[in-house]
Write a protein that holds these residues in place. Sequence first.
Motif, short mmCIF file in Angstrom:
data_model
loop_
_atom_site.label_atom_id
_atom_site.label_comp_id
_atom_site.label_asym_id
_atom_site.label_seq_id
_atom_site.Cartn_x
_atom_site.Cartn_y
_atom_site.Cartn_z
N HIS B 259 0.83 -1.20 0.00
CA HIS B 259 0.00 0.00 0.00
C HIS B 259 0.87 1.26 0.00
O HIS B 259 0.65 2.18 -0.77
CB HIS B 259 -0.91 -0.01 1.21
CG HIS B 259 -1.83 1.17 1.25
ND1 HIS B 259 -2.94 1.26 0.46
CD2 HIS B 259 -1.76 2.32 1.95
CE1 HIS B 259 -3.54 2.41 0.68
NE2 HIS B 259 -2.85 3.08 1.59
N ASN B 262 2.55 1.81 -3.29
CA ASN B 262 1.65 2.18 -4.37
C ASN B 262 1.44 3.68 -4.45
O ASN B 262 1.22 4.22 -5.53
CB ASN B 262 0.30 1.49 -4.17
CG ASN B 262 0.15 0.31 -5.10
OD1 ASN B 262 0.80 0.27 -6.13
ND2 ASN B 262 -0.69 -0.62 -4.74
N SER B 305 4.87 -1.93 -9.88
CA SER B 305 3.54 -2.12 -9.31
C SER B 305 3.09 -3.57 -9.47
O SER B 305 2.48 -4.16 -8.57
CB SER B 305 2.58 -1.15 -9.98
OG SER B 305 1.29 -1.67 -10.00
N GLU B 309 2.23 -6.39 -6.63
CA GLU B 309 0.98 -7.15 -6.69
C GLU B 309 1.27 -8.65 -6.59
O GLU B 309 0.59 -9.38 -5.90
CB GLU B 309 0.30 -6.81 -8.02
CG GLU B 309 -1.20 -6.87 -8.03
CD GLU B 309 -1.87 -6.39 -6.75
OE1 GLU B 309 -2.76 -7.11 -6.31
OE2 GLU B 309 -1.50 -5.33 -6.19
N ARG B 312 2.35 -9.66 -3.04
CA ARG B 312 1.16 -9.75 -2.20
C ARG B 312 0.37 -10.99 -2.57
O ARG B 312 -0.27 -11.61 -1.72
CB ARG B 312 0.32 -8.50 -2.34
CG ARG B 312 1.01 -7.31 -1.74
CD ARG B 312 0.41 -6.02 -2.23
NE ARG B 312 -0.80 -5.74 -1.51
CZ ARG B 312 -1.60 -4.73 -1.83
NH1 ARG B 312 -1.31 -3.96 -2.85
NH2 ARG B 312 -2.66 -4.49 -1.13
N ARG B 318 -3.00 -16.53 -5.17
CA ARG B 318 -3.97 -16.29 -6.21
C ARG B 318 -3.49 -17.03 -7.44
O ARG B 318 -2.33 -17.42 -7.54
CB ARG B 318 -4.03 -14.79 -6.48
CG ARG B 318 -5.42 -14.31 -6.80
CD ARG B 318 -5.40 -12.86 -7.17
NE ARG B 318 -4.87 -12.03 -6.09
CZ ARG B 318 -4.48 -10.78 -6.29
NH1 ARG B 318 -4.51 -10.25 -7.47
NH2 ARG B 318 -4.01 -10.07 -5.29
#
Lengths: 226, 474
Positions: B259, B262, B305, B309, B312, B318
């Motif tokens: 966060h 970002n 970025s 991602e 994370r 995922r």
Amino acid sequence: MPDNPRPRQIVTTSDQALAARCARGRILVIDDDAEILTAFGFLFTLEGYACETYSSAPAFLAVLHENRPQFPGPCCLLCDVSMPEMDGLELQRQLAQDENTPLILISGSSGAEEAVTGLHAGALDFLIKPIETEALLAVVARALAVDRQGQLDRMRRANLTARLATLTERERAVLRRVAQGQTNYEISQDIAIAERTVKLYRQRAMEKLGVATLPELVRIVDEFIY
Amino acid sequence: MIFDARTGFLSIGLLNLIIAVALWGVLSRQRANQPLTGLAFWCGGGLFVGVSTILFALRGVVPELLSFTAANVLMFVALAMRTQSLRLELGEPESYPRLLLGMLAFTVVYECLRQFTVDNQLPFHFAVLMFGFMSLRVVGWAWRLGRRQGSLGAFWIAGAYALLAITYVWRLSSVALGLVETTILTREINAFFLIFAALISVIFTNIGYLGIALEQSIRDKLAAAAAQARAEENQRLSEQLTQLDRQRCLGTMSASLGHELNQPLTAILTNAQTALRSLPRTPSDAAAPTRDMLDRIVHNTQRASQIIERIRGFIRPRTTQCEPLAFDQLVPEVVKLIAAEARAQRVTLILEPNAPPLRVMGDPIQLSQILINVLRNAIEALATVERRDIRIGLSDAGGRAILRVQDTGPGLTPETRARVGEPFFTTKATGLGMGLSLSQTIAEQHGGTLTITNAADGGALVELSLPALPVDAG
């Protein structure tokens, strides 16, 4: 912004430039990161918009409540979701009561819950940082178009409401029956006046409302008198 | 009859003495870390039985105070001591004052009976009755010990003492019925039977006791092994917990880090793209380099970025974005990315020419991440050596795309080699120990492997093997 903001007067040449920008669109950015505010400020200024930046939701609300005079033009809000003091979703809830300005939420993380909550509460879009400039400008343009349309609708409604107020009781009664599809003769029989008088009232009412055709008249009567 | 009772008793006495001493010699060493009270009582009892039996055998040779009083008292004391020994094994010892009081009472009563009666009948009956009673107590306690600890040795002891008790009862009754004399130094079957019982008892009780001791030591060893296993299990668990804790900590850290990062990335991206938009729409010669640089800024910000991602994504697993990609083109791109870093450390990156076309199914960002990790490790490993080369080679090995990265560094120490790839294992002072572990996870997610070995000609050799897609016309 309030439905009928007090219009601001153009005094200086810089006012003139700002008024031109506002006519294109006024973008209010709320984010707790000063660098992001500056960057968005550069972008929107470059694109010919008027841009106001606020470092927190309370700061924005304070200015909003002053109800300063504004140059006319469409407007939209670009607000970060996660901020100290008051977050974007809370601001959205507070604004929901008396605010029509389109709201675009931006978030530093892809919080699906936040996105769902924000969109359900009527946010126009939910963007994830970092945001592609093209995408941001497209969303902002859409938001401004929505607001412009909204302002036009509100103005039209305000205008018509004012015109309707000038109708007399008789004119109103005649219009209602016209909208129901009764002929002038039927109306004259109905409310016991001469057919000629019915024609006169009808003529006068249409002039007052500024409509030329029957369908237009019917639509306004449907919308406002019933 | 061919046997002499005196000789028999003498032999039994000596046997008792020898066994007692031998038992002590064996068991006292073995039980070095445990209290020896029980053993002392047992062997002491054996010694007393021995002495008592010898004194019995020497009746008529030594004074009566020794051959009668002392012999009987010692026999009683010996039985009391053996009872106490078994009770100590069970953890329910008799209180010592009571023990002493019992011995004293026996002595006093026996001596009084002996002094104040004319013939030997009364003290004999009293003593044999007491012996029988005491033997039965030993049987009782040995039985309990056997039941409690499942000890076979204790049952042997119980059996042997039961035999003794029966012998005493038989002798008591036969004397009472006037069948035999009180004296045992005869050549009759009576004395033979007594000697036989004594012999059986001395052998079996001591074997039984040895058995108890051995079983005890086996149990102790098992208990110690179990305790050690528990301790090791606890240690392992606590290590796992620590690791989980660190992982959780890392998860939280990376979420907030993502966060935080970002925000500046957003500012960089917006500024760069705004600057791009502010450049003249028709690219003039003057603006072209600026446009190019801004494009690079935009591209790298997007990459950063995406990396955030992905990181994370590891913490919150995922699905990866799998797409067919040209591995032989991806590798030089990544090598170019790291080239500046390598130059700064005076490391030469050698990309072997003539790489075959290789297509794999995978996520380009994650696969790049593996190569960046590997190359960074190699660059760091080269800091201490003079010749700083990294060779990067690609090959096709029967349906698998192989990427080899070999450096001219010192290679891996055996200790490092054993643990490399473990999460949080690091040889760097400031490292988290996640790099290789993460890379291996990525490789496995792509159906591949990442191995680290020492090359034959020195230096570390990292090999990434991925399932290759058939290279078709397209």
